[in-house]
Write an enzyme that holds these catalytic residues in place. Sequence first.
Site, PDB file in Angstrom:
ATOM      1  N   HIS A 103       0.846  -1.200   0.000  1.00 16.11           N
ATOM      2  CA  HIS A 103       0.000   0.000   0.000  1.00 16.11           C
ATOM      3  C   HIS A 103       0.880   1.248   0.000  1.00 16.11           C
ATOM      4  CE1 HIS A 103      -3.489   2.509   1.429  1.00 16.11           C
ATOM      5  NE2 HIS A 103      -2.495   3.183   2.001  1.00 16.11           N
ATOM      6  N   GLU A 104       1.906   1.262   0.846  1.00 18.95           N
ATOM      7  CA  GLU A 104       2.788   2.429   0.922  1.00 18.95           C
ATOM      8  C   GLU A 104       3.639   2.563  -0.336  1.00 18.95           C
ATOM      9  OE1 GLU A 104       2.089   4.434   3.131  1.00 18.95           O
ATOM     10  OE2 GLU A 104       0.919   3.093   4.407  1.00 18.95           O
ATOM     11  N   GLU A 152      -6.285   6.853  -1.052  1.00 21.03           N
ATOM     12  CA  GLU A 152      -6.232   5.645  -0.231  1.00 21.03           C
ATOM     13  C   GLU A 152      -6.872   4.466  -0.960  1.00 21.03           C
ATOM     14  OE1 GLU A 152      -4.649   5.025   2.646  1.00 21.03           O
ATOM     15  OE2 GLU A 152      -3.848   7.044   2.369  1.00 21.03           O
ATOM     16  N   HIS A 197       1.583   4.262  -2.909  1.00 22.89           N
ATOM     17  CA  HIS A 197       1.541   5.716  -2.731  1.00 22.89           C
ATOM     18  C   HIS A 197       2.736   6.370  -3.415  1.00 22.89           C
ATOM     19  CE1 HIS A 197      -1.899   6.625  -0.293  1.00 22.89           C
ATOM     20  NE2 HIS A 197      -1.531   5.889   0.740  1.00 22.89           N
TER      21      HIS A 197
END
Length: 293
Positions: free
Chosen positions: A139-140, A222, A143
């Site tokens: 997930h990071e 997100e 980003h």
Amino acid sequence: MMRIALFLLTNLAVMVVFGLVLSLTGIQSSSVTGLLIMALLFGFGGSIVSLLMSKWMALKSVGGEVIEAPRNETERWLMDTVAQQSRQAGIAMPQVAIYHAPDINAFATGARRDASLVAVSTGLLQNMSRDEAEAVIAHEISHIANGDMVTMTLIQGVVNTFVIFISRIIAQVAAGFLGGNRDEGEESNGNPLIYFAVATVLELVFGILASIITMWFSRYREFHADAGSAKLVGREKMIAALQRLKTSYEPQEASSMMAFCINGKSKSLSELFMTHPPLDKRIEALRSGEYLK
């Protein structure tokens, strides 16, 4: 491409509003050139400086420690996982840090895709399975690959400029109307105390309203980072990670860090002011594949 499009569209919207304000108030554009320059400097200045210092500020705010060389098996696994996912996402290996916090959390930051930082909490390493932790790290990484930090800076800069400029234009009109002593043929700038008071109040009010825009984008990104994680490690792992977050402590990170963390604070007067969508909505979005297309 999307980052540039968002920036141009936001700027276009701001310029349209600027034109409407100037037309409605009768203020000549030449009289606000200095104000516009000031608004741009202050609006973008703070956002850009924050972006450039983001890694240092983030580490200081959470007391994070960058891993220079793995000291144990957990750190070795963490470094290897970040390296593997970075290659998959097509970005340079970020710096990796660990910080002490009981909540399950992680964040990514940095001024460029190839000069970034991924940090995870000790709570995450202690309370998540390896599959769940892989999903959070992915997930990071997503980003970073999506350029979310830069996009957020551009949007915040435009919003800041809008707030400063519009507030002071209205304050100038109000000060001239309420406190000016104008003789025929003379121009008055009005009462400086009224100008200052009105500008301060309006900047506060417009700033709160404008945060709805930045918070919307934060929630939007997100969903896409969740989808990016699902593409890197699998949808079920990301869903499992989000379900685990539902049992976590309330995040302890500073409010200024919340937009960069995977787990945002759940308590808010309205979802409009939340940096993260509710976990149930994120899980449902993954199950439906809404952002995986």
